[in-house]
Design an enzyme around this catalytic site. Structure first.
Site, short mmCIF file in Angstrom:
data_model
loop_
_atom_site.label_atom_id
_atom_site.label_comp_id
_atom_site.label_asym_id
_atom_site.label_seq_id
_atom_site.Cartn_x
_atom_site.Cartn_y
_atom_site.Cartn_z
N GLY A 276 0.96 -1.27 -0.05
CA GLY A 276 0.14 -0.29 0.09
C GLY A 276 0.74 1.15 -0.03
N ASN A 277 0.33 2.52 0.18
CA ASN A 277 1.02 3.57 0.13
C ASN A 277 0.35 4.40 1.34
OD1 ASN A 277 -0.67 5.49 -1.23
ND2 ASN A 277 -0.35 4.14 -2.88
N ASN A 278 1.15 5.65 1.50
CA ASN A 278 0.78 6.60 2.56
C ASN A 278 -0.41 7.70 2.29
OD1 ASN A 278 2.60 5.78 4.52
ND2 ASN A 278 4.16 7.28 3.75
#
Ligand code: CTP
Length: 393
Positions: free
Chosen positions: A204-206
């Site tokens: 995933g990412n931020n």
């Protein structure tokens, strides 16, 4: 729209009934609050029957003790119309006073406010009333000046409430002017995507989704019909009539949804942060740690570039806005993305310093025509409105 109508004491109270009917005929939902004085001119039962809601007329009503009715009405409404507004409520509103259901709900509401004064000419011309009206105008409250004509007292003067049709037209015009994106369909993507590695793990990412959601809300407030596709987010989703929500997980799913919706939408804003890579071999079972193995290698493959593929398929009249999240060489990298993805605009975002999850953002707009416009740091919602007005109006 949800409209709270506040009725105060005055013979013109009967005209408020026609105004309420006009709101309803035009598809608006109406709820009423009234002062004790207004009950000398009109009955609360008539209004309850008309709106199918009980009328708020008492701060301390026994009827719904578990609910704080005045706050509920204040929060529910998108617009608050005081009709007729007597000198008393005008004075209270101008001075922030709250001592009954009407004045308290009006003080608590963040809905756009509209005042339709009606009173005797000498009251209207009284210095104190003039001062209060001036204060309300300075506070950004909309006031429909009374007209001149035969007053209930039997003589001519200014103070008469305009006819309900005129009041309705004035009220509607305000929203028409404020809705420059009416008739447009805007597609916004927000948040990050998840690329599963196995049934329990993902890449995933931020991204928090805050910028995309702010853009969707701003577009809806400017009158657009919005399709909001969201992935992984860490903020609340909007609950608004003209924002349709679609949830996705992976970049592939996001691509499919964007392809389907951009057939009918006019504007695409790619604020999402789709993962650029996914695992090549998804494991149907949870990957186990092996006692004698210290490393795990995952082979990744590229996901589709949605913005690029939409840029290639763009039809005449469609507008595509992308973002560029960069940690270095902001403008240079953003310029490359503008060209390679065939976008109309790229919003360049320096993500090296705490943008993720923050309520503020600082961006530079790059356009296909070669303009570069840096904007000051601002709240994400303010920025969303600024971007839409700069790029679409
Ligand atoms: N984007 C997209 N599809 C992807 C990746 C990104 O549509 N698979 C969109 C983003 O929503 C954004 C724009 O492309 O509007 C730029 O995203 P960004 O992450 O800044 O750049 P990338 O194209 O992924 O390139 P890089 O990661 O190399 O900077």
């Amino acid at each position: 729209m949800k409209v709270a109508v506040y009725i105060t004491g005055g013979i013109a109270a009967y005209k408020a009934v026609y105004f309420i009917r006009l709101l309803q005929k035009n598809g608006h939902q109406v709820r009423i609050a009234m002062t004790q004085n207004s009950k000398n001119f009109i009955g609360s039962q008539t209004l309850a029957a008309l709106t199918k809601y009980s009328v708020l007329d008492d701060l301390w009503s026994k009827e719904n003790e578990s609910k704080i009715s005045h706050i509920e009405l204040a929060d529910w409404a998108q617009a608050a119309v005081v009709i007729p507004a007597d000198a008393n409520i005008i004075g209270k509103m101008a001075n922030g006073l709250a001592d009954d259901a009407v004045s308290t709900a009006l003080l608590a509401t963040s809905a756009s406010k509209f005042i339709v004064p009606a009173m005797n000419v000498h009251m209207w011309e009284n210095e104190a009333v003039k001062r209060n009206i001036k204060t309300l105008k300075e506070d950004g409250i909309n006031i429909l000046e009374p007209t001149s004509g035969q007053l209930a007292e039997g003589y001519n003067g200014k103070g008469r409430m305009p006819e309900p049709e005129q009041v309705y037209q004035w009220w509607e015009n305000y929203f028409e002017k404020k809705l420059p994106l009416k008739g447009k369909r805007v597609l916004v993507t927000a948040g990050g995507t998840r690329e599963q590695i196995d049934p329990v793990r993902f890449i995933g990412n931020n991204s928090s989704g805050k910028m995309g959601i702010a853009l969707a809300q701003a577009a809806s407030q400017l009158g657009a019909e919005v399709d909001l596709i969201y992935g992984q987010i860490s903020t609340r989703l909007p609950q608004e009539e003209n924002i349709k929500l679609y949830s996705i997980k992976s970049t592939e799913e996001l691509l499919k949804k964007v392809q389907a919706l951009f057939k009918r939408d006019n504007i695409l804003i790619m604020a999402a942060a789709p993962a650029d890579f996914r695992v090549k071999n998804y494991s149907e079972q949870k990957i186990k740690k092996k006692v004698d193995v210290d490393n795990l290698r995952l082979e990744l493959e590229k996901t589709p570039d949605i913005l690029k593929s939409m840029g290639e398929q763009k039809k005449q009249g469609q507008i595509i806005i992308g973002f560029a999240a960069e940690t270095n060489n902001l403008i240079e990298n953003a310029q490359k993305k503008l060209l390679s993805k065939n976008a109309d605009y790229i919003i360049a975002n320096d993500v090296s310093q705490g943008v993720f999850g923050s309520n503020q953002n600082k961006v530079t707009i790059l356009s296909k025509k070669g303009e570069i416009k840096p904007l000051p740091k601002m709240d994400k919602f303010q920025l969303a409105k600024k971007l839409l007005t700069e790029l679409l109006l």
